[in-house]
Design a protein around this motif. Sequence first.
Motif, mmCIF file in Angstrom:
data_model
loop_
_atom_site.group_PDB
_atom_site.id
_atom_site.type_symbol
_atom_site.label_atom_id
_atom_site.label_comp_id
_atom_site.label_asym_id
_atom_site.label_seq_id
_atom_site.Cartn_x
_atom_site.Cartn_y
_atom_site.Cartn_z
ATOM 1 N N LYS A 1 2.088 12.882 -3.803
ATOM 2 C CA LYS A 1 0.962 12.278 -3.080
ATOM 3 C C LYS A 1 -0.202 12.063 -4.041
ATOM 4 C CE LYS A 1 2.944 14.574 0.701
ATOM 5 N NZ LYS A 1 4.159 14.713 -0.163
ATOM 6 N N GLY A 2 -0.988 11.034 -3.789
ATOM 7 C CA GLY A 2 -2.171 10.829 -4.616
ATOM 8 C C GLY A 2 -2.009 9.770 -5.689
ATOM 9 N N ILE A 3 -0.880 9.047 -5.663
ATOM 10 C CA ILE A 3 -0.729 7.958 -6.637
ATOM 11 C C ILE A 3 -0.192 6.729 -5.892
ATOM 12 C CG2 ILE A 3 1.616 8.702 -7.338
ATOM 13 C CD1 ILE A 3 -1.013 7.108 -9.676
ATOM 14 N N GLY A 4 -0.738 5.574 -6.228
ATOM 15 C CA GLY A 4 -0.281 4.335 -5.609
ATOM 16 C C GLY A 4 -0.551 3.172 -6.534
ATOM 17 N N LEU A 5 -0.202 1.997 -6.050
ATOM 18 C CA LEU A 5 -0.384 0.782 -6.845
ATOM 19 C C LEU A 5 -1.020 -0.284 -5.967
ATOM 20 C CD1 LEU A 5 3.174 0.480 -8.468
ATOM 21 C CD2 LEU A 5 1.032 0.680 -9.771
ATOM 22 N N LEU A 6 -1.822 -1.143 -6.597
ATOM 23 C CA LEU A 6 -2.298 -2.338 -5.881
ATOM 24 C C LEU A 6 -2.065 -3.551 -6.772
ATOM 25 C CD1 LEU A 6 -3.762 -3.791 -3.551
ATOM 26 C CD2 LEU A 6 -5.898 -3.425 -4.810
ATOM 27 N N GLN B 1 -12.715 2.768 -16.144
ATOM 28 C CA GLN B 1 -11.264 2.910 -16.338
ATOM 29 C C GLN B 1 -10.543 1.759 -15.634
ATOM 30 O OE1 GLN B 1 -13.305 5.390 -15.487
ATOM 31 N NE2 GLN B 1 -12.860 7.190 -16.763
ATOM 32 N N GLU B 2 -9.275 1.630 -15.935
ATOM 33 C CA GLU B 2 -8.449 0.546 -15.377
ATOM 34 C C GLU B 2 -9.135 -0.819 -15.581
ATOM 35 O OE1 GLU B 2 -5.382 1.985 -14.962
ATOM 36 O OE2 GLU B 2 -5.132 1.086 -12.986
ATOM 37 N N GLY B 3 -9.689 -1.020 -16.769
ATOM 38 C CA GLY B 3 -10.358 -2.288 -17.063
ATOM 39 C C GLY B 3 -11.535 -2.531 -16.135
ATOM 40 N N ALA B 4 -12.229 -1.453 -15.780
ATOM 41 C CA ALA B 4 -13.393 -1.490 -14.872
ATOM 42 C C ALA B 4 -13.015 -1.968 -13.462
ATOM 43 C CB ALA B 4 -14.517 -2.370 -15.439
ATOM 44 N N GLN B 5 -11.728 -1.967 -13.179
ATOM 45 C CA GLN B 5 -11.308 -2.396 -11.831
ATOM 46 C C GLN B 5 -11.189 -1.208 -10.876
ATOM 47 O OE1 GLN B 5 -8.216 -5.887 -12.645
ATOM 48 N NE2 GLN B 5 -7.775 -4.063 -13.821
ATOM 49 N N ARG B 6 -11.098 -0.018 -11.471
ATOM 50 C CA ARG B 6 -10.981 1.174 -10.612
ATOM 51 C C ARG B 6 -11.398 2.373 -11.471
ATOM 52 N NH1 ARG B 6 -8.808 6.451 -9.438
ATOM 53 N NH2 ARG B 6 -8.301 6.519 -7.229
ATOM 54 N N ALA C 1 -1.823 4.070 -0.780
ATOM 55 C CA ALA C 1 -1.929 2.769 -0.123
ATOM 56 C C ALA C 1 -3.242 2.600 0.628
ATOM 57 C CB ALA C 1 -0.757 2.584 0.823
ATOM 58 N N THR C 2 -3.769 3.674 1.192
ATOM 59 C CA THR C 2 -5.022 3.521 1.942
ATOM 60 C C THR C 2 -6.118 3.007 1.008
ATOM 61 O OG1 THR C 2 -4.341 5.247 3.465
ATOM 62 C CG2 THR C 2 -6.680 4.724 3.430
ATOM 63 N N GLU C 3 -6.164 3.535 -0.203
ATOM 64 C CA GLU C 3 -7.153 3.027 -1.154
ATOM 65 C C GLU C 3 -6.850 1.576 -1.537
ATOM 66 O OE1 GLU C 3 -7.818 5.239 -4.864
ATOM 67 O OE2 GLU C 3 -8.511 3.356 -5.736
ATOM 68 N N GLY C 4 -5.561 1.278 -1.731
ATOM 69 C CA GLY C 4 -5.185 -0.095 -2.070
ATOM 70 C C GLY C 4 -5.616 -1.064 -0.975
ATOM 71 N N ILE C 5 -5.430 -0.647 0.270
ATOM 72 C CA ILE C 5 -5.809 -1.505 1.405
ATOM 73 C C ILE C 5 -7.331 -1.709 1.428
ATOM 74 C CG2 ILE C 5 -5.896 -1.595 3.938
ATOM 75 C CD1 ILE C 5 -3.094 -0.132 3.842
ATOM 76 N N GLN C 6 -8.076 -0.606 1.202
ATOM 77 C CA GLN C 6 -9.556 -0.747 1.170
ATOM 78 C C GLN C 6 -9.974 -1.754 0.114
ATOM 79 O OE1 GLN C 6 -11.359 1.232 3.407
ATOM 80 N NE2 GLN C 6 -9.246 1.828 3.818
ATOM 81 N N THR C 7 -9.397 -1.588 -1.100
ATOM 82 C CA THR C 7 -9.792 -2.446 -2.214
ATOM 83 C C THR C 7 -9.474 -3.903 -1.892
ATOM 84 O OG1 THR C 7 -9.203 -0.601 -3.643
ATOM 85 C CG2 THR C 7 -9.602 -2.715 -4.718
ATOM 86 N N PRO D 1 -14.219 -4.242 -7.316
ATOM 87 C CA PRO D 1 -13.794 -2.835 -7.439
ATOM 88 C C PRO D 1 -14.342 -1.998 -6.286
ATOM 89 C CG PRO D 1 -14.899 -3.615 -9.444
ATOM 90 C CD PRO D 1 -15.106 -4.660 -8.402
ATOM 91 N N LEU D 2 -13.520 -1.087 -5.823
ATOM 92 C CA LEU D 2 -13.975 -0.162 -4.782
ATOM 93 C C LEU D 2 -14.822 0.937 -5.412
ATOM 94 C CD1 LEU D 2 -13.545 0.703 -1.756
ATOM 95 C CD2 LEU D 2 -11.643 2.075 -2.563
ATOM 96 N N MET D 3 -14.463 1.301 -6.641
ATOM 97 C CA MET D 3 -15.171 2.402 -7.298
ATOM 98 C C MET D 3 -15.697 1.950 -8.655
ATOM 99 S SD MET D 3 -13.175 5.837 -6.316
ATOM 100 C CE MET D 3 -11.576 5.560 -6.958
ATOM 101 N N ALA D 4 -16.975 2.178 -8.876
ATOM 102 C CA ALA D 4 -17.588 1.841 -10.157
ATOM 103 C C ALA D 4 -17.880 3.135 -10.905
ATOM 104 C CB ALA D 4 -18.880 1.072 -9.929
ATOM 105 N N GLY D 5 -17.901 3.081 -12.213
ATOM 106 C CA GLY D 5 -18.186 4.293 -12.977
ATOM 107 C C GLY D 5 -17.856 4.090 -14.434
#
Length: 761
Positions: free
Chosen positions: A215-220, A237-242, A70-76, A230-234
């Motif tokens: 731990k280590g898996i969540g949904l947004l 993956q995930e349709g370039a959304q994450r 969730a912390t990553e979901g909140i950041q995004t 996107p919070l993370m580019a690279g």
Amino acid sequence: MEIYLDCNATTPVLPQARQAALAAMADDFGNPSSVHSTGLRARSLIDDVRARARRVLGVPGGRLLFTSGATEGIQTAVLSALVGLRDRRARGESVASLLLYGATDHKAVPESLRHWKALLELGMDVQAIPVGHDGRHDLAWLRERAPRAGLVCTMAANNETGVVSDLDGLAGVLAGSPALWLVDGVQALGKLALRLAERRIDYAPFSGHKLYAPKGIGLLYVREGAPFTPLMAGGGQEGAQRSGTENMTGVAALGAVLAALEDGGTFGDAATLAGFRDRLAQALLEAFPTLVFNAPPALCLPTTLNFSVPGLPSKLLLDLFDAADVRVSGGSACSASKAQPSYVLQAMGLPAWQTASAVRLSFGPAADEAFITAACERIRACGRSLRESCLQPSAPGSLPPEGLTRFIVDGACCYLLADAASRRCIVVDPLRELTERLAALLRCQGYTLAAVLDTHRHGDHASPAAELRAALPDLGDDTGPLDALGWPQDVRELRLGDRVLTRLPIPGHTADSTAYLLHDANGLRLAFVGDTVMPGALGRSDFDESEPLVFGASLLKLAQVVGPTTLLLPSHDDGDRFASTLATERRAQPLLARLLGGGLDAPAFAAAKAEREGGVEPGDCATPAGGARVAPHVDDDCKVLTPAQLLALVERQPELLLVDVREAYEQRLGHAPDLVAPRARHQAIPLSQLLLALPDWLALPTTTPVVFYCRSGNRSAQAANALRRLGHEQAWSLAGGLALWRPQGGDAPAPLRDPDVPAFA
Ligand code: PLP
């Protein structure tokens, strides 16, 4: 068996989720971006789990990304919303100026708002939406600001109290507002229907480990049309959304949990869970009859109870529950000496005692009948243990306090000297915060109060001695008039069984400073010295009540009467050193060493002391020890032993002494730990009763190891430090306490059992 009641913090992993994760590692281990068959199988798995998540959350449209939690979901979500607002502003559109979040939101929300606002250099105002006494958002406050809000963050259900937000009310208030809306759905997943699409929620983060995934898996979830960055580019993956290779074990495990939610067989429905909660609430009320719930159960998740018990700090309750192998958590995070009150309960406007003594009990929707029955029984056992220790006034106790008990409140010390045979006791340096608890304890035990003594008139608080005497009217003594410090006039000594208390005037810190000397059959045992000599400090002598010119003479007189090794018990002990001796203080305090060594006369000592106290405001309690300057202590680092080292040390030095410093109510509940080794001696001395045992340990051969242990290693470290500071070098603490004691596993050798050693009480 452990009773785990801390599911709002994290849950165990469901067996089918474990299996799915193992299969994803063993069989379907492919990279979903690979185009060969192994990769395609992984792709198929991730697609299936996403489709399942869409069905469970009721969101056929919009984005649904796998995140790390969730912390990553909140950041995004926050980054996406703020970039959207910045872009609108760049296009010349009028942009609202407020970023709002619920005052009881998880820290991840306000911290993300501040972080991204600063990085994006958005000059917007971050404000907390107040909540009412019931923990629900103040909708009138929000209605007034909604037209000026760019982003509104609220939670679906609170992690500390379980209070469920009025999402329909919030949706109504936000209906005409331009604000984007983030709903933290972490605690709601599997327990409440969020109707995300219907309510026009823009962002909703979820976390797998709060619902039986690892731990280590969540949904947004992101509503279709809501801004997204996107919070993370690279690697796209995930349709370039994450970007980043997917956490396939986490996805597989989450998929198994979502399947369990869809099947309906694994998790209890709302009515069943509410029934479980009511049974737990009933058991709690039977165990702690004065308990109050900190949020109205009718407004809360059916799986969360948050409560406080008057007079019982959350630290005490956590230790008690943990000793019974019941895992709960404090509504407040406790530092070593002071409890940090819960900001959630503070935002709800609860009184200080409630915010500082809150305990949260939370179970998961997979709980079953047998688990709840066992939990209720264990909770009742906790209540019984407290009653038997007279910490709850409702029943006569079977364990009278005997000897000397120390109580400490924010560094100030109060002592209870009790004689079980005659049921008489003396209180030294009473503290207002303890009046009720002491009165209940003594009433419960049928003790007579022989005296309530102050070592001096305290600068930082008025003595509550009269209140304590008044709280025990039927037990008050009949010794006639008392002097200002509570000593019965015309009495030379106070007798308590075979112990005798005498007094020694030691003016200096104040004109009336007095030491009380405790003698037993073996002679002088210890001295209560108030603020005159504290661990690392001498009491200040620049108060109106001070007599600086006689301070030196008083110290010399004290030295003459008590000698270098008698234990000195202070009325302040901010560093958890418990006691001192003049020999120890000579080492720690050069000024005292010079005085006792004959190198200073009274005026020179007073001048040197005044110089040392210069610049410290009288009554400046930010400095410990009532404002005295405390000498830095060089060897405060505790010496610890791992379980393996302890067992090896027992082999080498079988005369080793093991001391359990948990309180009696914990020792009574706690399973006898496997700390049994041939010939190692055991003692159970609660930390609060350490003082009378210190001289005995100091009399041991200097090579005898004394190893303290407790639940987590904190209290045993205090005991070991105290003993070592007094001169016994071989004082140790068991690292991590019983919580980490796994003699059967890890790197520790198997315990060495001795059938002749009796089990712990
Ligand atoms: N939001 C709430 C309400 C939570 O309870 C938590 C976890 O404590 C979080 C967010 C953070 O979740 P995670 O641990 O998945 O980052």
